[in-house]
Design an enzyme around this catalytic site. Sequence first.
Site, PDB file in Angstrom:
ATOM      1  N   TYR A  64       0.855  -1.189   0.000  1.00 30.17           N
ATOM      2  CA  TYR A  64       0.000   0.000   0.000  1.00 30.17           C
ATOM      3  C   TYR A  64       0.886   1.232   0.000  1.00 30.17           C
ATOM      4  CZ  TYR A  64      -3.610   3.407   0.777  1.00 30.17           C
ATOM      5  OH  TYR A  64      -4.445   4.483   0.611  1.00 30.17           O
ATOM      6  N   VAL A  84       6.508   5.434   5.387  1.00 28.94           N
ATOM      7  CA  VAL A  84       5.409   6.316   5.822  1.00 28.94           C
ATOM      8  C   VAL A  84       4.807   5.805   7.131  1.00 28.94           C
ATOM      9  CG1 VAL A  84       3.049   7.034   5.223  1.00 28.94           C
ATOM     10  CG2 VAL A  84       4.883   7.231   3.537  1.00 28.94           C
TER      11      VAL A  84
HETATM   12  N1  PMP Z   1       2.571   4.435   2.250  1.00 26.57           N
HETATM   13  C1  PMP Z   1       2.244   3.681   3.308  1.00 26.57           C
HETATM   14  C2  PMP Z   1       3.156   2.569   3.714  1.00 26.57           C
HETATM   15  C3  PMP Z   1       1.076   3.930   4.024  1.00 26.57           C
HETATM   16  O1  PMP Z   1       0.749   3.159   5.074  1.00 26.57           O
HETATM   17  C4  PMP Z   1       0.247   4.999   3.611  1.00 26.57           C
HETATM   18  C5  PMP Z   1      -1.036   5.334   4.352  1.00 26.57           C
HETATM   19  N2  PMP Z   1      -1.603   4.361   5.094  1.00 26.57           N
HETATM   20  C6  PMP Z   1       0.629   5.758   2.506  1.00 26.57           C
HETATM   21  C7  PMP Z   1       1.806   5.459   1.849  1.00 26.57           C
HETATM   22  C8  PMP Z   1      -0.201   6.899   2.003  1.00 26.57           C
HETATM   23  O2  PMP Z   1      -0.198   7.948   2.891  1.00 26.57           O
HETATM   24  P1  PMP Z   1      -1.378   9.045   2.844  1.00 26.57           P
HETATM   25  O3  PMP Z   1      -2.636   8.338   3.291  1.00 26.57           O
HETATM   26  O4  PMP Z   1      -0.962  10.114   3.783  1.00 26.57           O
HETATM   27  O5  PMP Z   1      -1.472   9.507   1.440  1.00 26.57           O
END
Ligand code: PMP
Length: 464
Positions: free
Chosen positions: A154, A256
């Site tokens: 994800y 993230v």
């Molecule tokens: N990368 C990872 C590993 C995530 O867990 C997430 C959000 N859960 C994102 C990217 C995307 O982040 P955002 O929802 O702030 O766009």
Amino acid sequence: MALTETVPAAAPPAHEGILRRQSLRESAARTYARSLPIVPVRARGLTIEGADGRRYLDCLSGAGTLALGHNHPVVLEAIRTVLDSGAPLHVLDLATPVKDAFTTELFATLPGKLAETARIQFCGPAGTDAVEAAFKLVRTATGRDGLMAFSGAYHGMTAEALAASGGAQHTSVVRLPYPYDYRCPFQTGGERGAELAARWTQSLLDDPKSGVPRPAGMILEPVQGEGGVIPAPDGWLRRMREITADRQIPLIVDEVQTGVGRTGAFWAVDHSGIVPDVIVLSKAIGGSLPLAVIVYREELDAWQPGAHAGTFRGNQLAMAAGAATLAYVRTNGLDRRAGELGRRMVDRLTALAAAHDCIGDVRGRGLMLGVELVDRSADADAMGARPADPQLAAAVQHACLERGLIVELGGRHSAVVRLLPPLTITDEQAEAILDRLADAIAAAVRTTPGPTGSSPTTMRGTSP
Ligand code: PMP
């Protein structure tokens, strides 16, 4: 705020009215609001208080954002200091003392070899925008176009980030197997399963007729979060680093969700010692406010001015809150604390799994924990895995909420109960979380028939 929840006789009208108006006015695409019908009005640390007067232990933590929990005093203090200073709150990507301090604090935590020459790009404030920036960066630097990503990944909801995620419908991203012990596609699991996954990747890159041109980059999560809390073995990560480095393919690590101490190391890559070419960061780095950046090796810095612009790249409050959070985690060793406490929580969850045959697998790293719920009546495959049971998982989530515990669901079939508590929780709070979860699982098992109509009371002995 006390740990014990208070349950008023009837929810006050404000709570019900707000929820009713939400369901009438907000989009059909709303998510958490559907399974968690609460109206937060106050929060501190692990605890949220709803407009109905109930208190909840929050193991969702803003989808893993709140490393220090809600409204931590050092975060509030950092925000107040900026507000009281009269500094501008909105500055595009101009230099400011607040941004300078944030960058210095962030670079102090980076893997040494990257920190020496790192460049940082401040992105639009969501993780997904930083993922887009990473793709643009490596495409410009390599002159190549394709990307490699992993099953179950994800990376966000904007077009390219979604294309690199496991839920993609139309994509030109090449999908590689991620080492998922419990459901190993090679039916071996362990180090052997991970090695076979690595060899598949290698052969796709080296076979001139594989149909896979050399990509601009490879993106991976060191622990898949939304994919079901699946930690990649350190050896496999080192293999991915070796394979990409040998073929001049930039390795993008998406931290993230795993960053800022969450997995028991400051950055999850620190466990394996690999040094990525690009790290994508968001969530906890903003100390509960929106902030997203990429940090990368300076050799990749070949893109043009304005190549990744955006209005909201200068959130001073988020940078101040983020710098305070990074410093607090670093100076208080909260990464180590997350590792120790996480191990103890996994032990207790493993004991719980021995008592409930609906728990197929318990896994995690640090305070990123997952409990995979399975159909207790179905036959196990050769590896001992049984089909996921999303209906039971939804019942567990609901039973948790009734007991004052907020948990998230994730995984391929939304059958993994996920715990992402703040890194600041006490031992006593960790016990309270696990007590409520154990009780919720027992209650859900009693009331939920299995997907294939199994007996609702199949249990392995008693829960601990
Ligand atoms: N990368 C990872 C590993 C995530 O867990 C997430 C959000 N859960 C994102 C990217 C995307 O982040 P955002 O929802 O702030 O766009």
